[in-house]
Design a protein around this motif. Structure first.
Motif, PDB file in Angstrom:
ATOM      1  N   THR A 142      35.110  -8.102  69.127  1.00  0.00           N
ATOM      2  CA  THR A 142      35.782  -7.136  69.761  1.00  0.00           C
ATOM      3  C   THR A 142      35.525  -5.678  69.190  1.00  0.00           C
ATOM      4  O   THR A 142      35.798  -4.877  70.209  1.00  0.00           O
ATOM      5  CB  THR A 142      37.397  -7.442  69.616  1.00  0.00           C
ATOM      6  OG1 THR A 142      37.442  -7.742  68.245  1.00  0.00           O
ATOM      7  CG2 THR A 142      37.714  -8.925  70.378  1.00  0.00           C
ATOM      8  N   LEU A 143      35.057  -5.729  68.153  1.00  0.00           N
ATOM      9  CA  LEU A 143      34.868  -4.244  67.910  1.00  0.00           C
ATOM     10  C   LEU A 143      33.926  -3.349  68.672  1.00  0.00           C
ATOM     11  O   LEU A 143      34.214  -2.311  69.042  1.00  0.00           O
ATOM     12  CB  LEU A 143      34.335  -4.136  66.375  1.00  0.00           C
ATOM     13  CG  LEU A 143      35.236  -4.377  65.224  1.00  0.00           C
ATOM     14  CD1 LEU A 143      34.793  -4.479  63.757  1.00  0.00           C
ATOM     15  CD2 LEU A 143      36.448  -3.302  65.138  1.00  0.00           C
ATOM     16  N   PRO A 144      32.948  -4.120  69.321  1.00  0.00           N
ATOM     17  CA  PRO A 144      32.058  -3.380  70.046  1.00  0.00           C
ATOM     18  C   PRO A 144      32.597  -2.862  71.189  1.00  0.00           C
ATOM     19  O   PRO A 144      32.127  -1.787  71.946  1.00  0.00           O
ATOM     20  CB  PRO A 144      30.905  -4.579  70.564  1.00  0.00           C
ATOM     21  CG  PRO A 144      30.921  -5.243  69.330  1.00  0.00           C
ATOM     22  CD  PRO A 144      32.345  -5.587  68.979  1.00  0.00           C
ATOM     23  N   HIS A 180      25.840  -2.185  66.928  1.00  0.00           N
ATOM     24  CA  HIS A 180      25.890  -2.106  65.525  1.00  0.00           C
ATOM     25  C   HIS A 180      26.939  -1.817  64.657  1.00  0.00           C
ATOM     26  O   HIS A 180      27.196  -2.287  63.551  1.00  0.00           O
ATOM     27  CB  HIS A 180      24.785  -0.521  65.337  1.00  0.00           C
ATOM     28  CG  HIS A 180      23.438  -0.682  65.612  1.00  0.00           C
ATOM     29  ND1 HIS A 180      22.922  -0.776  66.895  1.00  0.00           N
ATOM     30  CD2 HIS A 180      22.360  -0.765  64.889  1.00  0.00           C
ATOM     31  CE1 HIS A 180      21.698  -0.969  67.074  1.00  0.00           C
ATOM     32  NE2 HIS A 180      21.236  -0.732  65.819  1.00  0.00           N
ATOM     33  N   TYR A 181      28.030  -1.229  65.580  1.00  0.00           N
ATOM     34  CA  TYR A 181      29.313  -1.102  64.713  1.00  0.00           C
ATOM     35  C   TYR A 181      30.080  -2.310  64.677  1.00  0.00           C
ATOM     36  O   TYR A 181      30.959  -2.349  64.032  1.00  0.00           O
ATOM     37  CB  TYR A 181      30.181   0.205  65.554  1.00  0.00           C
ATOM     38  CG  TYR A 181      29.428   1.205  65.048  1.00  0.00           C
ATOM     39  CD1 TYR A 181      28.194   1.853  65.520  1.00  0.00           C
ATOM     40  CD2 TYR A 181      30.023   2.175  63.881  1.00  0.00           C
ATOM     41  CE1 TYR A 181      27.665   3.125  65.171  1.00  0.00           C
ATOM     42  CE2 TYR A 181      29.244   3.252  63.432  1.00  0.00           C
ATOM     43  CZ  TYR A 181      28.424   3.745  63.896  1.00  0.00           C
ATOM     44  OH  TYR A 181      27.652   5.051  63.808  1.00  0.00           O
ATOM     45  N   GLY A 182      29.939  -3.324  65.604  1.00  0.00           N
ATOM     46  CA  GLY A 182      30.506  -4.522  65.621  1.00  0.00           C
ATOM     47  C   GLY A 182      30.043  -5.348  64.529  1.00  0.00           C
ATOM     48  O   GLY A 182      30.705  -6.121  63.746  1.00  0.00           O
ATOM     49  N   SER A 183      28.817  -5.151  64.271  1.00  0.00           N
ATOM     50  CA  SER A 183      28.053  -6.134  63.044  1.00  0.00           C
ATOM     51  C   SER A 183      28.475  -5.292  61.772  1.00  0.00           C
ATOM     52  O   SER A 183      29.329  -4.363  61.646  1.00  0.00           O
ATOM     53  CB  SER A 183      26.428  -6.230  63.538  1.00  0.00           C
ATOM     54  OG  SER A 183      25.913  -6.699  62.237  1.00  0.00           O
ATOM     55  N   ILE A 184      27.693  -5.507  60.654  1.00  0.00           N
ATOM     56  CA  ILE A 184      28.095  -5.138  59.346  1.00  0.00           C
ATOM     57  C   ILE A 184      26.891  -4.658  58.744  1.00  0.00           C
ATOM     58  O   ILE A 184      25.556  -4.814  58.928  1.00  0.00           O
ATOM     59  CB  ILE A 184      28.690  -6.306  58.492  1.00  0.00           C
ATOM     60  CG1 ILE A 184      27.591  -7.579  58.553  1.00  0.00           C
ATOM     61  CG2 ILE A 184      29.855  -6.768  59.262  1.00  0.00           C
ATOM     62  CD1 ILE A 184      27.152  -7.842  57.127  1.00  0.00           C
ATOM     63  N   SER A 185      27.183  -3.963  57.553  1.00  0.00           N
ATOM     64  CA  SER A 185      25.758  -3.361  56.615  1.00  0.00           C
ATOM     65  C   SER A 185      26.136  -3.970  55.422  1.00  0.00           C
ATOM     66  O   SER A 185      27.046  -3.783  54.552  1.00  0.00           O
ATOM     67  CB  SER A 185      25.973  -1.939  56.611  1.00  0.00           C
ATOM     68  OG  SER A 185      25.663  -1.540  55.265  1.00  0.00           O
ATOM     69  N   VAL A 220      35.871  -2.563  54.843  1.00  0.00           N
ATOM     70  CA  VAL A 220      34.395  -2.288  54.735  1.00  0.00           C
ATOM     71  C   VAL A 220      33.379  -2.971  55.789  1.00  0.00           C
ATOM     72  O   VAL A 220      32.724  -2.354  56.353  1.00  0.00           O
ATOM     73  CB  VAL A 220      33.876  -2.298  53.337  1.00  0.00           C
ATOM     74  CG1 VAL A 220      32.424  -2.273  53.185  1.00  0.00           C
ATOM     75  CG2 VAL A 220      34.476  -1.528  52.536  1.00  0.00           C
ATOM     76  N   LEU A 221      33.778  -4.205  55.851  1.00  0.00           N
ATOM     77  CA  LEU A 221      32.928  -4.947  56.863  1.00  0.00           C
ATOM     78  C   LEU A 221      32.986  -4.509  58.299  1.00  0.00           C
ATOM     79  O   LEU A 221      32.155  -4.075  59.082  1.00  0.00           O
ATOM     80  CB  LEU A 221      33.192  -6.623  56.693  1.00  0.00           C
ATOM     81  CG  LEU A 221      32.757  -7.049  55.611  1.00  0.00           C
ATOM     82  CD1 LEU A 221      33.354  -8.619  55.712  1.00  0.00           C
ATOM     83  CD2 LEU A 221      31.124  -7.143  55.637  1.00  0.00           C
ATOM     84  N   CYS A 222      34.237  -4.073  58.550  1.00  0.00           N
ATOM     85  CA  CYS A 222      34.611  -3.421  60.147  1.00  0.00           C
ATOM     86  C   CYS A 222      34.094  -2.242  60.065  1.00  0.00           C
ATOM     87  O   CYS A 222      33.518  -1.924  61.064  1.00  0.00           O
ATOM     88  CB  CYS A 222      36.264  -3.661  60.263  1.00  0.00           C
ATOM     89  SG  CYS A 222      37.013  -5.018  60.372  1.00  0.00           S
ATOM     90  N   ALA A 223      34.038  -1.422  59.066  1.00  0.00           N
ATOM     91  CA  ALA A 223      33.925  -0.090  59.067  1.00  0.00           C
ATOM     92  C   ALA A 223      32.480   0.210  59.027  1.00  0.00           C
ATOM     93  O   ALA A 223      31.631   1.347  59.517  1.00  0.00           O
ATOM     94  CB  ALA A 223      34.411   0.557  57.765  1.00  0.00           C
ATOM     95  N   SER A 224      31.675  -0.681  58.480  1.00  0.00           N
ATOM     96  CA  SER A 224      30.013  -0.397  58.355  1.00  0.00           C
ATOM     97  C   SER A 224      29.474  -0.871  59.497  1.00  0.00           C
ATOM     98  O   SER A 224      29.791  -1.797  60.359  1.00  0.00           O
ATOM     99  CB  SER A 224      29.713  -1.384  56.976  1.00  0.00           C
ATOM    100  OG  SER A 224      29.800  -2.696  57.256  1.00  0.00           O
ATOM    101  N   ALA A 225      28.281  -0.500  59.682  1.00  0.00           N
ATOM    102  CA  ALA A 225      27.524  -0.604  60.877  1.00  0.00           C
ATOM    103  C   ALA A 225      26.061  -0.833  60.470  1.00  0.00           C
ATOM    104  O   ALA A 225      25.283  -0.605  59.511  1.00  0.00           O
ATOM    105  CB  ALA A 225      27.358   0.825  61.803  1.00  0.00           C
TER     106      ALA A 225
END
Ligand SMILES: Nc1ncnc2c1ncn2[C@@H]1O[C@H](COP(=O)(O)O)[C@@H](O)[C@H]1O
Ligand SMILES: Nc1ncnc2c1ncn2[C@@H]1O[C@H](COP(=O)(O)O)[C@@H](O)[C@H]1O
Ligand SMILES: Nc1ncnc2c1ncn2[C@@H]1O[C@H](COP(=O)(O)O)[C@@H](O)[C@H]1O
Ligand code: NA
Ligand code: NA
Ligand code: NA
Lengths: 325, 102, 102, 102, 325, 325
Positions: free
Chosen positions: E81-83, E107-112, E269-274
């Motif tokens: 859903t974040l995308p 990119h923003y729905g996925s994580i770094s 952090v997972l949500c916030a990272s791209a």
């Protein structure tokens, strides 16, 4: 004298020196043993980061004493002037052309960070402390000698390509940036930062140095094998006399500005060592007519092993005798 | 498939000179180039290998596809860089897809 | 810019044979060659890749620029090495700068 | 030495597309290909370099030697993959040893 | 507020952040400092293996609590859903085309994973424990966002290449396989396995992270230098607003399913990272028309440094305030 | 029997074996997980250096006992004769041509240093000491089998290229030189040298071994996937029977010359393991007609995993039963 020899003897049977010897022998015997380029570069990045960081931490611990500026200045002046001395010696001892002599001189005015690292590890083994900012002095001494060499060529009527991009390239050279950057990171984060990463920075350091020197031995051996016959006796004599003379100059300067025993030894080592990474690349750009086989063989094939095995313990013994420590 | 006449220029040059060469190519109006690694080689200045090297040692190979009419200007620009240095330049006739890119 | 006719010979050969090939090239009077790394490939003996390999696995590409008149002797020398081995040899017409080097 | 006419096709393509390209080559009946690494380059989409990259960044060069009569079919197959992507395709006339291999 | 700032301040002068800054500065100053590709890949393999293994060991020690399934599910839903949120924000804040906006959204729905690793090391430094299975949540969140982005493109009338091979490629992506595999190895071998290899997994971890972040800084800096002018103010605003909004979403979800303070911070952090490794490669295959300069610059050049420096301490402070810990 | 199984069971859930399994599964599932070539080579250089060095230190500590020469001799003889046994077995069990059978035989007469390393780490885990010079025996056993194989081909009327350069290449092979060189460095510098670099040589050893075995698993899995259908049941049977028979031979010889329990197990492992680095390269030079898919799949795809998982604990159990330890 006997002390010096026994010191040298103890130094010679350390894993570090023996690893270098192994590489040298393997290359001379034409073994196909090689270290991948990426691994060698990775190790050099590790060593530069660790040595810079530790220097910074030491400075943060002991504060900046008043000799810091003097030491940096001394390094700068030495790196500018040692090439003139080297050039003179070369013109006397060898029949090298002005361009080749100037290129060799640039290498001997600059420094070898691996020799420096090996020296710090010998000092550490003998519990002799040294000024943390000596790594900053090392960084300062990398590039100036190149400018002196180009000036020597221009004076001899040769053509030295002093293009605008070169100076920036020299100052922002990867190894200088990494060394100085890690130094500042260490200085800023201090003991707290050191505690966080000392298991990476400190514990495996000597082991990595062994493998790195194995690689240096392999490269030096390959170079020696390929350049057989390129060098006369005069040139080889220069590659041993020059570090001795430079080390004495370093001794005088170091004592003059009030460095500790360890600091004096490191200053001697910086003066005595010759570059074989940054300067060769700069020479290919600025003095392409100079023969790489000559300067690489002298600095990596003769002076580097000399300093590593006999030079460092000798400089230490001399410094101890002179300072009375 | 429609193809177009082009020249493929390949320059094997010392790694420390790479930036100067690619800047010269760009200045000469080249629209693109590709840099390939080189493991080792042999020539008049002896044999060398990249193994275990730490500095900017060795050579790289720069490949450049261009419109034929640009060749002469390009070779002049290349030669200005390569002249005093170790290196080899070769040119081959080629055909390319998507001529508008060159 | 003055260029000279030459041949560009490219040999993709198994890495363990590299030394033998370059020695054969030198014996055949070649003045220089360049060795390029190869990541992987496919052929009659299947697909392969350099990833994660530890030994002298895989292949290398050896490129050799020569005067045309030398081609025949060179191909004979190459074939003597490549004959029984996995490998591919190709020849292209080329032009080179600085003919005195070849 | 007996040589045979062939075409040398060289495709510089984005690394994430490599598998799709080689599968298309195989589907088009190619008997072999060689993948070479690329260090960096420049083109309409800017300059890039492989240094320090962690993912499947950058490009690779795929070289394919084929019988001339296969060229057209092959170029169609290549173009289907390359069309929307960053990449360069060039073709050179070549000669090969051991024609039975192609 | 002052607390948050002092927390952020303490975070900023850690060797990890300073190493990133060094890389960034070196690249912007056009130093030729580089880390070889193989070394960078080697370090990322090490970090993935270590973080996955440690997560598995933690799970084997504390058992699987009932929130595990919930957390995995939450991660899945968030990544899908974040995308959509990102896409909406981008259409409002920027003039990006639907295809470019969808690619950025993926990119923003996925994580770094590096941001995740940096956050675990900040938590560890503050002695805050977290659920070991959060690395499994990280793995689960890598790929779904890509599917959402392709759906967004298809809905906007664009062409998204959803070929059969792609899903398999996403799920069997090297970094997911390594992370999940190491997690299972850790979970199976537990404390005993950890004792065997902790000197490799634990001790040098932070130091390797420093060098890895140096490399990230070099790449980010190079990217920023080359993409100057590509991005408008709206896009840069998105790259800072989006992680903040996502982190709050992560906070809500994490608190709802009952994660510990550490777990909540990691979820934020997972949500916030791209992403800047797996997703860019997938985009080149599935959405080749999207401009890489845009999504790479936003995720690696803006959001990554933001999270690393200000984001992580901020999320921690917010989570502490909200959970009252 | 139950003891053997429980021993094998305990062995199977070590991080080392599970890392290998992870690599195998990842490759079979066609994940794009890969370890860069330079990193894999770097790890193998580390492992060879560490294992050689530790062997040398052990010898310097315990002195050279009288069995050293016997063990070296035994290794030499075994490496020369095992290929004859393997060749015979292959001709009975499989329909391989003389050339293919000889090539396979060369691999089984030589040794796998990684299997050896894994065995030392199992012994260490069980606190069983072994003779340090067994690494020298390993080095001695690398090359002779190749000569036996070439003799077998010549005897069968085939053409084996025994050119002058080959023997030198075999003896100065990189991994032999590194192993033997590090052994001597360890023997010369002894406990003092070990103290200097043990944090590098010892602490991270098992962890590096995990990542290296992950890589081995990836390569073995890729090989298995590509060579499906190349091998018949007879060949696979050989790849399991041969190590068992060889191990028994090693047991007899080891007991005869008076090795310790640990030494006997290592001798069994050397006999049972098959080369997949040095010998394949030599075969491409000397026996190009032999099909690499056959010998690589057997040695790396079947025998290596067999030894790693079941073989080592089995050999240990047998040796314990026989020596009564
Ligand atoms: N004839 C040639 N064919 C291919 N590469 C060559 C040739 N000559 C020189 N090279 C390459 O150019 C480098 C420098 O050549 P040189 O200036 O002759 O020493 C060599 O190390 C080779 O990599
Ligand atoms: N037609 C071809 N074009 C380009 N490279 C080829 C070709 N055929 C074979 N190769 C290369 O040569 C290697 C060995 O080929 P082969 O002997 O056919 O297995 C392959 O793995 C490729 O790297
Ligand atoms: N004219 C050219 N000659 C050689 N390589 C090129 C050329 N144009 C592009 N390339 C390569 O193809 C890549 C992508 O090109 P482009 O799609 O134009 O950005 C570049 O980074 C180069 O590696
Ligand atoms: Na000096
Ligand atoms: Na995210
Ligand atoms: Na064996």
């Amino acid at each position: 004298m006997i002390e010096i020899l026994s010191l040298a003897g103890a130094n010679l049977i350390s894993p570090i020196i023996l690893s270098f010897a192994l590489g040298l022998l393997a290359a001379l015997a034409r073994s196909d043993l090689t270290i991948p380029e990426a691994v060698a570069k990775g190790m050099s990045i590790y060593l530069l980061f660790a040595i810079g960081f530790k220097g910074g931490v030491a400075v943060s611990a002991h504060g900046i004493d008043q000799t810091l500026v003097l030491a940096l200045l001394a390094g700068l002046v030495l790196s500018f002037t040692l090439p003139l001395l080297a050039f003179g010696l070369l013109r006397v001892l060898t029949g090298l052309s002005a361009v080749d002599a100037a290129a060799v001189a640039a290498h001997y005015g600059s420094i070898s960070i691996v020799t420096f690292v090996a020296a710090t590890s010998v000092l550490q083994g003998r519990m002799i402390s040294s000024e943390g900012y000596m790594v900053a002095v090392a960084a300062v001494m990398e590039a100036p000698a190149i400018l002196s060499a180009l000036w020597l060529v221009a004076r001899s009527g040769g053509e030295a390509r002093m293009e605008p991009g070169l100076i920036r390239e020299l100052l922002l050279n990867g190894s200088i940036v990494l060394l100085v950057g890690a130094f500042f990171i260490g200085a800023i984060t201090g003991e707290k930062g050191f505690a966080e990463i000392s298991a990476f920075i400190e514990a495996p350091f000597k082991g990595v140095l062994c493998l790195f020197l194995l690689d240096m031995g392999l490269i030096a051996g390959r170079g020696l094998r390929q350049s057989r016959g390129v060098l006369g006796l005069g040139a080889v004599g220069f590659a041993i006399a020059m570090p001795l003379v430079s080390a004495l100059l370093g001794l005088g300067v170091g004592a003059l500005i009030g460095l500790s025993l360890g600091g004096i030894v490191l200053m001697m080592v910086l003066c005595a060592s010759a570059s074989y990474i940054a300067v060769p690349a700069a020479m290919r750009v600025a003095l392409p007519e100079a023969n790489p086989a000559i300067y690489l063989t002298l600095s990596l094939g003769v002076t580097f092993p000399f300093n590593l095995t006999l030079g460092i313990p000798l400089y230490l013994a001399i410094a101890q005798a002179v300072t009375g420590a | 498939m429609q193809t177009h006449i082009a020249k493929r220029v390949e320059i094997v040059i010392e790694a420390p000179l790479e930036r100067r060469l690619t800047e010269a190519l760009t200045a000469a109006g080249v629209t693109g180039y590709t840099v390939l690694p080189v493991l080792g080689g042999s020539g008049r200045s002896g044999q060398w290998s990249r193994d275990g090297q730490v500095g900017r040692a060795g050579m790289v190979s720069v490949v450049c596809l261009i419109k034929p009419k640009r060749l002469d200007g390009l070779l002049d620009a290349i030669f200005a860089v390569v002249k005093k240095h170790i290196g080899v330049v070769s040119v081959t006739d080629a055909h390319v897809l998507r001529a508008e890119r060159f």
